[in-house]
Design a protein around this motif. Sequence first.
Motif, PDB file in Angstrom:
ATOM      1  N   LEU A  11       0.824  -1.222   0.000  1.00  0.00           N
ATOM      2  CA  LEU A  11       0.000   0.000   0.000  1.00  0.00           C
ATOM      3  C   LEU A  11       0.857   1.271   0.000  1.00  0.00           C
ATOM      4  O   LEU A  11       0.417   2.313  -0.471  1.00  0.00           O
ATOM      5  CB  LEU A  11      -0.888   0.035   1.246  1.00  0.00           C
ATOM      6  N   GLU A  87      -2.211   0.678   7.268  1.00  0.00           N
ATOM      7  CA  GLU A  87      -3.270   0.248   6.356  1.00  0.00           C
ATOM      8  C   GLU A  87      -4.340   1.323   6.236  1.00  0.00           C
ATOM      9  O   GLU A  87      -4.783   1.668   5.141  1.00  0.00           O
ATOM     10  CB  GLU A  87      -3.873  -1.075   6.843  1.00  0.00           C
ATOM     11  N   TRP A  88      -4.759   1.898   7.352  1.00  0.00           N
ATOM     12  CA  TRP A  88      -5.799   2.924   7.324  1.00  0.00           C
ATOM     13  C   TRP A  88      -5.318   4.187   6.599  1.00  0.00           C
ATOM     14  O   TRP A  88      -6.033   4.741   5.761  1.00  0.00           O
ATOM     15  CB  TRP A  88      -6.252   3.251   8.749  1.00  0.00           C
ATOM     16  N   PHE A  90      -3.125   4.561   4.297  1.00  0.00           N
ATOM     17  CA  PHE A  90      -2.827   4.392   2.876  1.00  0.00           C
ATOM     18  C   PHE A  90      -3.939   3.704   2.088  1.00  0.00           C
ATOM     19  O   PHE A  90      -3.740   3.326   0.945  1.00  0.00           O
ATOM     20  CB  PHE A  90      -1.499   3.639   2.703  1.00  0.00           C
ATOM     21  N   THR A  91      -5.126   3.557   2.694  1.00  0.00           N
ATOM     22  CA  THR A  91      -6.262   2.956   1.996  1.00  0.00           C
ATOM     23  C   THR A  91      -7.220   4.060   1.563  1.00  0.00           C
ATOM     24  O   THR A  91      -7.548   4.951   2.348  1.00  0.00           O
ATOM     25  CB  THR A  91      -6.979   1.927   2.901  1.00  0.00           C
ATOM     26  N   GLU A  92      -7.661   3.963   0.321  1.00  0.00           N
ATOM     27  CA  GLU A  92      -8.591   4.934  -0.265  1.00  0.00           C
ATOM     28  C   GLU A  92      -9.834   5.091   0.613  1.00  0.00           C
ATOM     29  O   GLU A  92     -10.407   4.116   1.071  1.00  0.00           O
ATOM     30  CB  GLU A  92      -8.999   4.419  -1.656  1.00  0.00           C
ATOM     31  N   ASP A  93     -10.235   6.332   0.851  1.00  0.00           N
ATOM     32  CA  ASP A  93     -11.445   6.637   1.611  1.00  0.00           C
ATOM     33  C   ASP A  93     -12.297   7.575   0.758  1.00  0.00           C
ATOM     34  O   ASP A  93     -11.993   8.757   0.633  1.00  0.00           O
ATOM     35  CB  ASP A  93     -11.089   7.295   2.946  1.00  0.00           C
ATOM     36  N   THR A  99      -6.738   9.057   0.069  1.00  0.00           N
ATOM     37  CA  THR A  99      -6.337   8.335   1.268  1.00  0.00           C
ATOM     38  C   THR A  99      -6.158   9.331   2.415  1.00  0.00           C
ATOM     39  O   THR A  99      -5.923  10.522   2.166  1.00  0.00           O
ATOM     40  CB  THR A  99      -5.007   7.588   1.044  1.00  0.00           C
ATOM     41  N   GLN A 102      -2.972  11.277   2.029  1.00  0.00           N
ATOM     42  CA  GLN A 102      -3.062  12.343   1.013  1.00  0.00           C
ATOM     43  C   GLN A 102      -3.750  13.566   1.605  1.00  0.00           C
ATOM     44  O   GLN A 102      -3.327  14.693   1.378  1.00  0.00           O
ATOM     45  CB  GLN A 102      -3.861  11.859  -0.211  1.00  0.00           C
TER      46      GLN A 102
END
Length: 121
Positions: A11, A87-88, A90-93, A99, A102
């Motif tokens: 990720l 994980e949280w 770098f995971t798309e939201d 993310t 970002q």
Amino acid sequence: MSEIDPKIDALVPAWMYLPDISEQWGVVVTQVREMVKSGTLLAVRRGENKSLQVPADFIDADGPVKHLVGTLTVLRDGRFTDEEILEWLFTEDPSLPGTPIQALRENRGTEVKRRAQAMSL
């Protein structure tokens, strides 16, 4: 700090070694190590030599990305492990959008911390 799970490693687009961070910030490497030890910076062991590395997205020109330290604190207070935090972040939201890391890099820390607090309840 154990070796990172390959799924989480994938990720994170880029990593930095602690000496490279210290050079960029103009501080001694022991200061960066202390940040990792105190929890203000998240590092994991990875690669062939299992060296400590930090996601490059956590690093700004002269310190950690704004609001990163507070976000890490909120998530750790919520009993998230370092891998769960990575994980949280770098995971798309779709609700952000993008993310969480970002959003932090775009100075939208309040939105990210609000979500982190809600997840920690």
